[in-house]
Design a protein around this motif. Sequence first.
Motif, PDB file in Angstrom:
ATOM      1  N   PRO A 194       0.830  -1.219   0.000  1.00 27.95           N
ATOM      2  CA  PRO A 194       0.000   0.000   0.000  1.00 27.95           C
ATOM      3  C   PRO A 194       0.859   1.262   0.000  1.00 27.95           C
ATOM      4  O   PRO A 194       1.878   1.320   0.689  1.00 27.95           O
ATOM      5  CB  PRO A 194      -0.781  -0.092   1.318  1.00 27.95           C
ATOM      6  N   GLY A 195       0.471   2.217  -0.814  1.00 27.44           N
ATOM      7  CA  GLY A 195       1.116   3.528  -0.773  1.00 27.44           C
ATOM      8  C   GLY A 195       2.460   3.619  -1.470  1.00 27.44           C
ATOM      9  O   GLY A 195       3.147   4.638  -1.361  1.00 27.44           O
ATOM     10  N   LYS A 230       1.574   3.023  -6.721  1.00 27.92           N
ATOM     11  CA  LYS A 230       1.078   2.235  -7.854  1.00 27.92           C
ATOM     12  C   LYS A 230       0.125   3.043  -8.735  1.00 27.92           C
ATOM     13  O   LYS A 230       0.280   3.083  -9.955  1.00 27.92           O
ATOM     14  CB  LYS A 230       0.354   0.975  -7.350  1.00 27.92           C
ATOM     15  N   SER A 231      -0.860   3.699  -8.108  1.00 23.21           N
ATOM     16  CA  SER A 231      -1.835   4.459  -8.897  1.00 23.21           C
ATOM     17  C   SER A 231      -1.152   5.607  -9.641  1.00 23.21           C
ATOM     18  O   SER A 231      -1.470   5.880 -10.804  1.00 23.21           O
ATOM     19  CB  SER A 231      -2.942   5.008  -7.997  1.00 23.21           C
ATOM     20  N   PRO A 275      -8.330  -0.359  -4.034  1.00 18.33           N
ATOM     21  CA  PRO A 275      -7.296   0.608  -3.673  1.00 18.33           C
ATOM     22  C   PRO A 275      -7.580   1.152  -2.279  1.00 18.33           C
ATOM     23  O   PRO A 275      -8.728   1.392  -1.931  1.00 18.33           O
ATOM     24  CB  PRO A 275      -7.456   1.702  -4.726  1.00 18.33           C
ATOM     25  N   SER A 276      -6.514   1.312  -1.479  1.00 14.61           N
ATOM     26  CA  SER A 276      -6.746   1.846  -0.137  1.00 14.61           C
ATOM     27  C   SER A 276      -6.797   3.372  -0.173  1.00 14.61           C
ATOM     28  O   SER A 276      -7.304   4.009   0.731  1.00 14.61           O
ATOM     29  CB  SER A 276      -5.685   1.331   0.840  1.00 14.61           C
ATOM     30  N   VAL A 313      -5.092  12.041  -6.830  1.00 12.77           N
ATOM     31  CA  VAL A 313      -4.096  11.731  -5.806  1.00 12.77           C
ATOM     32  C   VAL A 313      -2.686  12.109  -6.261  1.00 12.77           C
ATOM     33  O   VAL A 313      -1.720  11.838  -5.573  1.00 12.77           O
ATOM     34  CB  VAL A 313      -4.075  10.230  -5.426  1.00 12.77           C
ATOM     35  N   GLU A 330      -4.352  -2.862 -11.351  1.00 13.15           N
ATOM     36  CA  GLU A 330      -3.629  -2.495 -10.126  1.00 13.15           C
ATOM     37  C   GLU A 330      -4.205  -3.232  -8.935  1.00 13.15           C
ATOM     38  O   GLU A 330      -5.404  -3.199  -8.697  1.00 13.15           O
ATOM     39  CB  GLU A 330      -3.747  -0.983  -9.860  1.00 13.15           C
ATOM     40  N   VAL A 337      -3.325  -4.086  -4.625  1.00 13.75           N
ATOM     41  CA  VAL A 337      -2.449  -3.979  -3.468  1.00 13.75           C
ATOM     42  C   VAL A 337      -1.932  -5.381  -3.191  1.00 13.75           C
ATOM     43  O   VAL A 337      -2.699  -6.302  -2.977  1.00 13.75           O
ATOM     44  CB  VAL A 337      -3.217  -3.452  -2.243  1.00 13.75           C
ATOM     45  N   ASN A 349       9.856   2.792  -6.993  1.00 16.54           N
ATOM     46  CA  ASN A 349       9.230   4.114  -7.110  1.00 16.54           C
ATOM     47  C   ASN A 349       9.633   4.960  -5.892  1.00 16.54           C
ATOM     48  O   ASN A 349      10.230   4.466  -4.962  1.00 16.54           O
ATOM     49  CB  ASN A 349       7.710   3.965  -7.212  1.00 16.54           C
ATOM     50  N   ASP A 358      13.010   9.490  -5.405  1.00 15.26           N
ATOM     51  CA  ASP A 358      13.455  10.785  -4.891  1.00 15.26           C
ATOM     52  C   ASP A 358      13.623  10.730  -3.373  1.00 15.26           C
ATOM     53  O   ASP A 358      14.101  11.677  -2.758  1.00 15.26           O
ATOM     54  CB  ASP A 358      12.427  11.878  -5.262  1.00 15.26           C
ATOM     55  N   ARG A 359      13.243   9.626  -2.771  1.00 13.68           N
ATOM     56  CA  ARG A 359      13.299   9.488  -1.322  1.00 13.68           C
ATOM     57  C   ARG A 359      14.610   8.849  -0.876  1.00 13.68           C
ATOM     58  O   ARG A 359      15.191   8.060  -1.612  1.00 13.68           O
ATOM     59  CB  ARG A 359      12.142   8.609  -0.835  1.00 13.68           C
ATOM     60  N   THR A 388      11.861   4.926 -10.476  1.00 15.98           N
ATOM     61  CA  THR A 388      10.926   5.918 -11.009  1.00 15.98           C
ATOM     62  C   THR A 388      10.545   6.926  -9.931  1.00 15.98           C
ATOM     63  O   THR A 388      10.660   6.660  -8.732  1.00 15.98           O
ATOM     64  CB  THR A 388       9.610   5.274 -11.513  1.00 15.98           C
ATOM     65  N   ALA A 403       7.061   8.673  -9.673  1.00 14.08           N
ATOM     66  CA  ALA A 403       5.775   8.723 -10.372  1.00 14.08           C
ATOM     67  C   ALA A 403       5.141  10.106 -10.288  1.00 14.08           C
ATOM     68  O   ALA A 403       4.278  10.441 -11.100  1.00 14.08           O
ATOM     69  CB  ALA A 403       4.828   7.668  -9.804  1.00 14.08           C
TER      70      ALA A 403
HETATM   71  N1  LIG Z   1       7.879  11.534  -3.163  1.00 16.67           N
HETATM   72  C1  LIG Z   1       7.138  10.765  -3.949  1.00 16.67           C
HETATM   73  N2  LIG Z   1       5.850  10.564  -3.683  1.00 16.67           N
HETATM   74  C2  LIG Z   1       5.135   9.755  -4.484  1.00 16.67           C
HETATM   75  C3  LIG Z   1       5.711   9.115  -5.607  1.00 16.67           C
HETATM   76  N3  LIG Z   1       4.767   8.379  -6.214  1.00 16.67           N
HETATM   77  C4  LIG Z   1       3.636   8.534  -5.504  1.00 16.67           C
HETATM   78  N4  LIG Z   1       3.854   9.381  -4.439  1.00 16.67           N
HETATM   79  C5  LIG Z   1       2.872   9.789  -3.447  1.00 16.67           C
HETATM   80  O1  LIG Z   1       2.578   8.681  -2.609  1.00 16.67           O
HETATM   81  C6  LIG Z   1       1.217   8.694  -2.204  1.00 16.67           C
HETATM   82  C7  LIG Z   1       0.551   7.397  -2.575  1.00 16.67           C
HETATM   83  O2  LIG Z   1       0.493   7.297  -3.973  1.00 16.67           O
HETATM   84  P1  LIG Z   1      -0.522   6.338  -4.722  1.00 16.67           P
HETATM   85  O3  LIG Z   1      -0.213   6.425  -6.157  1.00 16.67           O
HETATM   86  O4  LIG Z   1      -1.908   6.556  -4.269  1.00 16.67           O
HETATM   87  O5  LIG Z   1      -0.010   4.937  -4.153  1.00 16.67           O
HETATM   88  P2  LIG Z   1      -0.710   3.506  -4.286  1.00 16.67           P
HETATM   89  O6  LIG Z   1       0.396   2.516  -4.218  1.00 16.67           O
HETATM   90  O7  LIG Z   1      -1.586   3.459  -5.459  1.00 16.67           O
HETATM   91  O8  LIG Z   1      -1.584   3.440  -2.988  1.00 16.67           O
HETATM   92  P3  LIG Z   1      -2.728   2.372  -2.631  1.00 16.67           P
HETATM   93  O9  LIG Z   1      -3.513   2.108  -3.872  1.00 16.67           O
HETATM   94  O10 LIG Z   1      -3.501   3.045  -1.572  1.00 16.67           O
HETATM   95  O11 LIG Z   1      -1.991   1.165  -2.132  1.00 16.67           O
HETATM   96  C8  LIG Z   1       0.583   9.912  -2.894  1.00 16.67           C
HETATM   97  O12 LIG Z   1       0.569  10.965  -1.994  1.00 16.67           O
HETATM   98  C9  LIG Z   1       1.528  10.166  -4.055  1.00 16.67           C
HETATM   99  O13 LIG Z   1       1.524  11.529  -4.445  1.00 16.67           O
HETATM  100  C10 LIG Z   1       7.098   9.355  -5.884  1.00 16.67           C
HETATM  101  O14 LIG Z   1       7.689   8.842  -6.834  1.00 16.67           O
HETATM  102  N5  LIG Z   1       7.761  10.180  -5.021  1.00 16.67           N
END
Ligand SMILES: Nc1nc2c(ncn2[C@@H]2O[C@H](COP(=O)(O)OP(=O)(O)OP(=O)(O)O)[C@@H](O)[C@H]2O)c(=O)[nH]1
Length: 335
Positions: free
Chosen positions: A53-54, A57-58, A86-87, A95, A147, A149, A194, A197-198, A249, A251
Amino acid sequence: MSIDTKAVLAGERLALARLLTQIENQTEDGQRALGELFPHTGNAHLIGVTGAPGTGKSSLVNQLAYHFRNPAAGEPQRVAIVAVDPSSPFTGGAVLGDRIRMTALIGDEGVFIRSMASRGSLGGLAQNTAGVVQAYDAAGYEVIIIETVGAGQSEVDIARLAHTTLVVEAPGLGDDIQAIKAGILEIADILVINKADRPGVENTERALKNMLALAHPVQRVFRHHGQRMEAQAVTDESAPMWVPPIQRTVATDGTGLPEMMEHIAAHREFLQTSGDLERRERARLANELDLRLRATLTENFQAGLKNGAYDEALEAIVKRKLSPQEAVQKLLQSK
Ligand SMILES: Nc1nc2c(ncn2[C@@H]2O[C@H](COP(=O)(O)OP(=O)(O)OP(=O)(O)O)[C@@H](O)[C@H]2O)c(=O)[nH]1
Ligand SMILES: [Mg+2]
């Protein structure tokens, strides 16, 4: 309301949306429509995107959709997305950080997005997802992105549904070894780090590389879809191998996405030239057949049972008067 399958085949969005609702509600109309549409499926490239999660992916799926719609070379492709449970909400851009690209997708007739709630059994969800994918395929979407989780079993199920599976990791999710526990090497065709940048991205990459080095690629590729493939792999050692690339990446700004698109294209090419596409299609359809057969047999059997027979049998098992084996025999004979 009955479903206009001609309109679905013609790619009419409203007809498709209606069909998806019928599939989700598992109505007879929906199942019948899927049956009619089935001969028109088998053309799309199915891409699975899974991960914790988080991990983004989206966001990544939105970027992929943008790049399929705006390719560096060649024709734009129509993209349909199904996000399973999706959570965080998947609203076609809300988002996301990369507003410019995401806004470009809104109102684009070549993009279709549907979120599915996971209700009912896991098997039911897998069936519904397979149905949605078939509907998209029949409606002429060239690329279908699924997609989920990732949490063990669902990662495996998605791999069975997809031709190309992306497993998404992100740095700093705690334990870098999480990857092994989920058995991701078994299902990943492309590994994505993904949120590159972290901080901690090097650690994540190192951990993944170590894992990959430990894996046995030949077996890995062919075990992808379970036992049936394994025998083939052992006898066919000259078969070309796919070694999953690791791609960083971001995203939220699109960094690494052009490279990602190249990996996807390369994997697709590999599937076609190696014959793996056919094998995967076969395994995928065998899986769906098994799933539906099991569900239908169980349903029919339970419908034919005398009222309370199941509960009685269970009670007898709980009280240790019958073993589960004996209870099954008894239920089978009581028909
Ligand atoms: N710093 C940073 N933040 C990111 C990146 N990709 C996504 N985020 C942030 O991470 C958070 C979650 O992104 P989502 O795309 O919703 O992630 P997800 O994996 O689809 O989440 P779930 O479907 O809830 O499991 C959002 O606030 C995005 O803006 C990235 O490459 N760098
Ligand atoms: Mg998501």
